[in-house]
Write a protein that holds these residues in place. Structure first.
Motif, mmCIF file in Angstrom:
data_model
loop_
_atom_site.group_PDB
_atom_site.id
_atom_site.type_symbol
_atom_site.label_atom_id
_atom_site.label_comp_id
_atom_site.label_asym_id
_atom_site.label_seq_id
_atom_site.Cartn_x
_atom_site.Cartn_y
_atom_site.Cartn_z
ATOM 1 N N TRP A 53 20.521 -2.395 0.590
ATOM 2 C CA TRP A 53 20.703 -1.056 0.065
ATOM 3 C C TRP A 53 19.389 -0.568 -0.511
ATOM 4 C CZ3 TRP A 53 20.354 -0.500 -5.407
ATOM 5 C CH2 TRP A 53 20.337 -1.697 -6.119
ATOM 6 N N VAL A 54 19.284 0.739 -0.643
ATOM 7 C CA VAL A 54 18.024 1.345 -1.077
ATOM 8 C C VAL A 54 18.047 1.569 -2.582
ATOM 9 C CG1 VAL A 54 16.618 3.417 -0.965
ATOM 10 C CG2 VAL A 54 17.513 2.425 1.128
ATOM 11 N N ALA A 55 16.967 1.190 -3.253
ATOM 12 C CA ALA A 55 16.798 1.412 -4.688
ATOM 13 C C ALA A 55 15.413 1.993 -4.915
ATOM 14 C CB ALA A 55 16.993 0.101 -5.455
ATOM 15 N N GLU A 56 14.907 1.869 -6.134
ATOM 16 C CA GLU A 56 13.587 2.413 -6.440
ATOM 17 C C GLU A 56 12.469 1.540 -5.881
ATOM 18 O OE1 GLU A 56 13.426 2.907 -10.625
ATOM 19 O OE2 GLU A 56 14.857 4.568 -10.673
ATOM 20 N N ALA A 57 12.767 0.307 -5.514
ATOM 21 C CA ALA A 57 11.760 -0.589 -4.946
ATOM 22 C C ALA A 57 11.287 -0.067 -3.592
ATOM 23 C CB ALA A 57 12.330 -2.001 -4.804
ATOM 24 N N GLN A 58 10.111 -0.496 -3.175
ATOM 25 C CA GLN A 58 9.555 -0.040 -1.906
ATOM 26 C C GLN A 58 10.345 -0.566 -0.711
ATOM 27 O OE1 GLN A 58 7.046 2.188 -1.496
ATOM 28 N NE2 GLN A 58 7.135 2.421 -3.726
ATOM 29 N N SER A 59 10.925 -1.764 -0.854
ATOM 30 C CA SER A 59 11.706 -2.369 0.234
ATOM 31 C C SER A 59 13.175 -2.408 -0.158
ATOM 32 C CB SER A 59 11.216 -3.796 0.514
ATOM 33 O OG SER A 59 9.852 -3.787 0.906
ATOM 34 N N PRO A 60 14.088 -2.373 0.832
ATOM 35 C CA PRO A 60 15.519 -2.449 0.526
ATOM 36 C C PRO A 60 15.869 -3.738 -0.218
ATOM 37 C CG PRO A 60 15.184 -1.728 2.790
ATOM 38 C CD PRO A 60 13.850 -2.173 2.269
#
Length: 217
Positions: A53-60
């Motif tokens: 899932w997508v968060a604030e990090a650059q990678s999922p």
């Protein structure tokens, strides 16, 4: 009835993986010594199968689907047998869409709508439908058969969607030559991963549905 129900990835994966394996190997009594596993094991039900899932990090980030992959492989490494699921619930399982339509029909009946619902719209960040190969959802017949004529998928670009990912045309290559991020027990079908519409976000998806249905709020 003793069963294992998986809702989402835990904080301490090692502890939870150990506990679930203990429960499976001892048929629900982890305080007992483990001599040999009973197979098939006690029922396991799982939802939220997204690998990432997508968060604030650059990678999922790892999702509950990744936790399930770990659990499945640990169980097989210990027992030599496949972990079996009583049910897989949540997108993209067919049962979830059947239940969603059932609820929509029930709400329409409560409002005494006379016109049948012709089209359903599925909005999400991974516009995918799947057919399951391994799960025997014999109890899904409790839901009435589908009544809508169409189900349109609307893909929003705020999730893990990558517009540069190619979808193979040959389903036989889906496992051997491409990376399939769906669950182990779902059959890959290119026709079920191509969305009918692509929009920037949910707000645009609502506007699109209004436009397609000639609806003026």
């Amino acid at each position: 009835l003793i069963a294992v129900v998986l809702f989402g990835e835990p904080v301490r994966w090692e502890t939870n993986l150990q506990l679930i394996i203990d429960v499976l190997l001892t048929s629900g009594y982890p305080g007992n010594p483990y001599h040999h596993e009973n197979y098939p094991h006690i029922p396991v039900l799982a939802c939220n199968m997204d690998l990432m899932w997508v968060a604030e990090a650059q990678s999922p980030r790892f999702g509950h689907g990744t936790f399930m992959v770990c659990l499945e492989n640990i169980y097989k490494k210990i027992t030599g047998k496949d972990l079996k699921y009583e049910a897989l619930v949540g997108k993209p399982s067919k049962l979830t869409y059947q239940y969603a339509e059932y609820l929509i029909r029930a709400q329409a009946a409560e409002r005494q709508w006379k016109q049948p619902i012709q089209t359903l719209y599925a909005v999400g960040g991974s516009a995918t439908l799947s057919q399951d190969d391994e799960i025997d959802n014999s109890w899904e017949t409790e839901l009435a058969s589908a009544a809508a004529a169409h189900c349109r998928s609307v893909l929003v670009c705020t999730g893990v969607y990558n517009p540069h990912t190619e979808v193979p045309s040959d389903t036989s290559e889906s496992i051997t030559k491409t990376v399939f991020h769906g669950h182990r027990d779902f059959r890959f079908d290119p026709g079920l991963v191509e969305p009918d519409h692509i929009v920037p976000d949910v707000d645009a998806a609502v506007d699109l549905v209004f436009q397609l249905e000639n609806f003026a709020p």
